[in-house]
Design a protein around this motif. Structure first.
Motif, mmCIF file in Angstrom:
data_model
loop_
_atom_site.group_PDB
_atom_site.id
_atom_site.type_symbol
_atom_site.label_atom_id
_atom_site.label_comp_id
_atom_site.label_asym_id
_atom_site.label_seq_id
_atom_site.Cartn_x
_atom_site.Cartn_y
_atom_site.Cartn_z
ATOM 1 N N MET A 130 -7.210 -3.352 -0.194
ATOM 2 C CA MET A 130 -8.627 -3.522 -0.564
ATOM 3 C C MET A 130 -9.067 -4.965 -0.316
ATOM 4 O O MET A 130 -10.223 -5.202 0.048
ATOM 5 N N ALA A 131 -8.143 -5.908 -0.550
ATOM 6 C CA ALA A 131 -8.478 -7.320 -0.342
ATOM 7 C C ALA A 131 -8.132 -7.715 1.088
ATOM 8 O O ALA A 131 -7.281 -8.574 1.335
ATOM 9 N N THR A 132 -8.791 -7.048 2.040
ATOM 10 C CA THR A 132 -8.656 -7.410 3.456
ATOM 11 C C THR A 132 -10.056 -7.518 4.047
ATOM 12 O O THR A 132 -11.012 -6.946 3.503
ATOM 13 N N ILE A 137 -10.301 -8.726 -7.236
ATOM 14 C CA ILE A 137 -8.852 -8.500 -7.089
ATOM 15 C C ILE A 137 -8.126 -9.839 -6.952
ATOM 16 O O ILE A 137 -7.096 -10.071 -7.587
ATOM 17 N N VAL A 138 -8.696 -10.719 -6.134
ATOM 18 C CA VAL A 138 -8.065 -12.038 -5.952
ATOM 19 C C VAL A 138 -8.056 -12.811 -7.286
ATOM 20 O O VAL A 138 -7.079 -13.494 -7.620
ATOM 21 N N ALA A 139 -9.116 -12.657 -8.068
ATOM 22 C CA ALA A 139 -9.216 -13.399 -9.340
ATOM 23 C C ALA A 139 -8.322 -12.801 -10.427
ATOM 24 O O ALA A 139 -7.948 -13.502 -11.379
ATOM 25 N N ALA A 140 -7.964 -11.528 -10.291
ATOM 26 C CA ALA A 140 -7.230 -10.842 -11.376
ATOM 27 C C ALA A 140 -5.768 -11.257 -11.413
ATOM 28 O O ALA A 140 -5.176 -11.625 -10.398
ATOM 29 N N SER A 141 -5.174 -11.168 -12.591
ATOM 30 C CA SER A 141 -3.727 -11.391 -12.712
ATOM 31 C C SER A 141 -3.058 -10.046 -13.009
ATOM 32 O O SER A 141 -3.732 -9.028 -13.216
ATOM 33 N N GLU A 142 -1.741 -10.057 -13.074
ATOM 34 C CA GLU A 142 -0.988 -8.836 -13.359
ATOM 35 C C GLU A 142 -1.239 -8.327 -14.785
ATOM 36 O O GLU A 142 -0.828 -7.223 -15.136
ATOM 37 N N LEU A 143 -1.934 -9.119 -15.606
ATOM 38 C CA LEU A 143 -2.204 -8.708 -16.987
ATOM 39 C C LEU A 143 -3.543 -7.986 -17.129
ATOM 40 O O LEU A 143 -3.904 -7.577 -18.228
ATOM 41 N N ASP A 144 -4.279 -7.853 -16.041
ATOM 42 C CA ASP A 144 -5.675 -7.428 -16.152
ATOM 43 C C ASP A 144 -5.943 -5.945 -15.914
ATOM 44 O O ASP A 144 -7.103 -5.532 -15.818
ATOM 45 N N SER A 193 -9.980 2.101 -10.007
ATOM 46 C CA SER A 193 -8.530 1.938 -9.900
ATOM 47 C C SER A 193 -8.149 0.582 -9.327
ATOM 48 O O SER A 193 -8.761 0.105 -8.362
ATOM 49 N N CYS A 194 -7.104 0.012 -9.889
ATOM 50 C CA CYS A 194 -6.562 -1.249 -9.385
ATOM 51 C C CYS A 194 -5.134 -1.372 -9.908
ATOM 52 O O CYS A 194 -4.865 -1.030 -11.060
ATOM 53 N N GLY A 195 -4.228 -1.857 -9.081
ATOM 54 C CA GLY A 195 -2.834 -1.967 -9.484
ATOM 55 C C GLY A 195 -2.497 -3.311 -10.096
ATOM 56 O O GLY A 195 -3.203 -4.306 -9.895
ATOM 57 N N MET A 196 -1.372 -3.333 -10.836
ATOM 58 C CA MET A 196 -0.862 -4.589 -11.404
ATOM 59 C C MET A 196 -0.591 -5.622 -10.316
ATOM 60 O O MET A 196 -0.536 -6.824 -10.564
ATOM 61 N N GLY A 247 -1.964 -9.268 -9.330
ATOM 62 C CA GLY A 247 -1.374 -10.569 -9.667
ATOM 63 C C GLY A 247 -0.658 -11.239 -8.507
ATOM 64 O O GLY A 247 -0.357 -12.432 -8.563
ATOM 65 N N LEU A 248 -0.382 -10.460 -7.454
ATOM 66 C CA LEU A 248 0.307 -11.020 -6.274
ATOM 67 C C LEU A 248 -0.652 -11.225 -5.102
ATOM 68 O O LEU A 248 -0.214 -11.607 -4.013
ATOM 69 N N ILE A 249 -1.926 -10.949 -5.319
ATOM 70 C CA ILE A 249 -2.894 -11.013 -4.216
ATOM 71 C C ILE A 249 -3.774 -12.252 -4.383
ATOM 72 O O ILE A 249 -4.517 -12.364 -5.357
ATOM 73 N N HIS A 250 -3.673 -13.162 -3.422
ATOM 74 C CA HIS A 250 -4.382 -14.444 -3.552
ATOM 75 C C HIS A 250 -5.291 -14.741 -2.371
ATOM 76 O O HIS A 250 -5.850 -15.828 -2.269
ATOM 77 N N ASP A 251 -5.406 -13.801 -1.421
ATOM 78 C CA ASP A 251 -6.227 -14.097 -0.245
ATOM 79 C C ASP A 251 -6.803 -12.809 0.326
ATOM 80 O O ASP A 251 -6.480 -11.713 -0.138
#
Ligand SMILES: Cc1cc2nc3c(=O)[nH]c(=O)nc-3n(C[C@H](O)[C@H](O)[C@H](O)COP(=O)(O)O)c2cc1C
Length: 323
Positions: A202-204, A217-224, A286-289, A292-296
């Motif tokens: 999605m973040a492409t 998605i880029v702003a979210a962390s694995e806790l969100d 829908s969005c996965g944990m 937290g690994l997506i930064h770009d």
């Protein structure tokens, strides 16, 4: 890289883009396939079989590589025209179908007769074994981390993938929580023949969704992320927002007595508002944990190239160096 999955689907890299409602349009599917992975058009996002036929034709115009169509069987208010969708898939010359939700037995014979490979996405070993038994060619093993519907067993991929490897004969890919070369190598080590990604794609650049969604998605962390609709036994992992917290508050009060109508305002008809309109408070999506690994926000080609280059470096460098 050559695996049972790249061989089966005729693709260069063992990376699949999972079906995603209002995200898996021709633009994204073609971009993933052109980058050497397997892109997927989401069947039910198309309102009719004719619309799906048109979407398949649009994708064919953008790529000469194989791509898939996702057919999801989930509780819906009105039953979709599955025979019509299957006909559009067969007539459109699609070579791979990703099924999900319920057991795909109702469509399987038609797809198999047309020579189409079927990969069924499931969240438990018992469902994977059932898919194997009824004749699916492969499975996508979707762990508890995943964006979307993780099922009700809550088994993360660190356990689920080796369990699948112990039981299955047909090849499988990991799904849920996969983002990068480390994900791919770990999945291969646990017995998978590749990986399926949703949230990461999605973040492409090519994902045909509002920029607000990519930024979220880029702003979210694995806790969100949160799990909603648990009392309905239709659990969905979503990114938290005010609407999601409202749903959780209702579910906390009503417990197992929660009815779909109680939360419908925040979960029904949300996707066009979020994905097209960019209204991030419109409801649950829908969005996965793995957020937290997506930064770009790379192109699909950059993302897949990076994964494959780094995967080779991990194998030849870090891992080989340990021996
Ligand atoms: C926004 C979104 C919509 C999705 N819609 C569908 C869908 O319609 N059908 C389906 O089978 N899976 C759907 N999924 C699940 C993905 O195909 C994939 O299995 C999942 O995203 C994998 O987990 P990950 O997000 O951690 O990569 C969706 C996922 C997301 C994030």
């Amino acid at each position: 890289m050559k695996t049972r999955i790249t061989e089966m689907f005729g693709i260069q890299h063992p990376i699949i883009q999972g079906g995603m409602h209002f995200v898996g349009l021709a633009e994204l599917a073609a971009a993933v396939s052109n980058a050497g992975g397997l892109g997927t058009i989401t069947g039910l996002t198309q309102k009719s079989a004719a619309d799906l036929a048109n979407e398949i034709a649009r994708c064919r115009d953008m790529t000469d590589k194989p791509f898939a169509v996702n057919l999801t069987f989930l509780p819906t208010v009105t039953s979709p025209d599955y025979p019509g969708y299957v006909k559009a898939i067969i007539d459109g010359g699609v070579t791979v179908v990703e099924t999900a939700g319920r057991n795909p037995i109702q469509v399987l014979p038609y797809l198999k007769d047309a020579g189409i490979k079927v990969i069924h996405k499931c969240t438990s070993v018992r469902h994977a074994l059932k898919a194997q038994e009824i004749g699916c060619d492969a499975v996508s093993v979707d762990g508890f981390e995943c964006g979307g519907h993780p099922g009700e067993d809550d088994i993360p991929n660190m356990i689920l993938l080796p369990r699948a490897a112990d039981e299955l004969e047909i090849p499988f890919v990991s799904s849920g929580g996969q983002a990068d070369a480390r994900s791919l190598i770990a999945s291969l080590a646990m017995g998978a023949e590749g990986m399926n990604m949703g949230t990461r794609f999605m973040a492409t650049v090519e994902a045909p969704i509002h920029q607000n969604v990519k930024d979220a998605i880029v702003a979210a962390s694995e806790l969100d992320t949160r799990l909603i609709m648990r009392p309905l036994r239709n659990t969905e992992r979503v990114l938290t927002n005010a609407a999601v917290e409202r749903v959780l508050a209702i579910e906390a009060v009503k417990g197992t007595a929660t009815q779909f109508e109680d939360i419908a305002a925040d979960v029904a008809g949300v996707y066009p508002k979020v994905m097209v309109g960019g209204d991030m408070e419109a409801g649950a999506w829908s969005c996965g944990m793995v957020a937290g690994l997506i930064h770009d926000i790379p192109t699909c080609q950059q993302l897949i190239n990076r994964i494959m280059t780094e995967a080779e470096q991990i194998i030849r460098g870090r891992l080989a160096g340990m021996l």
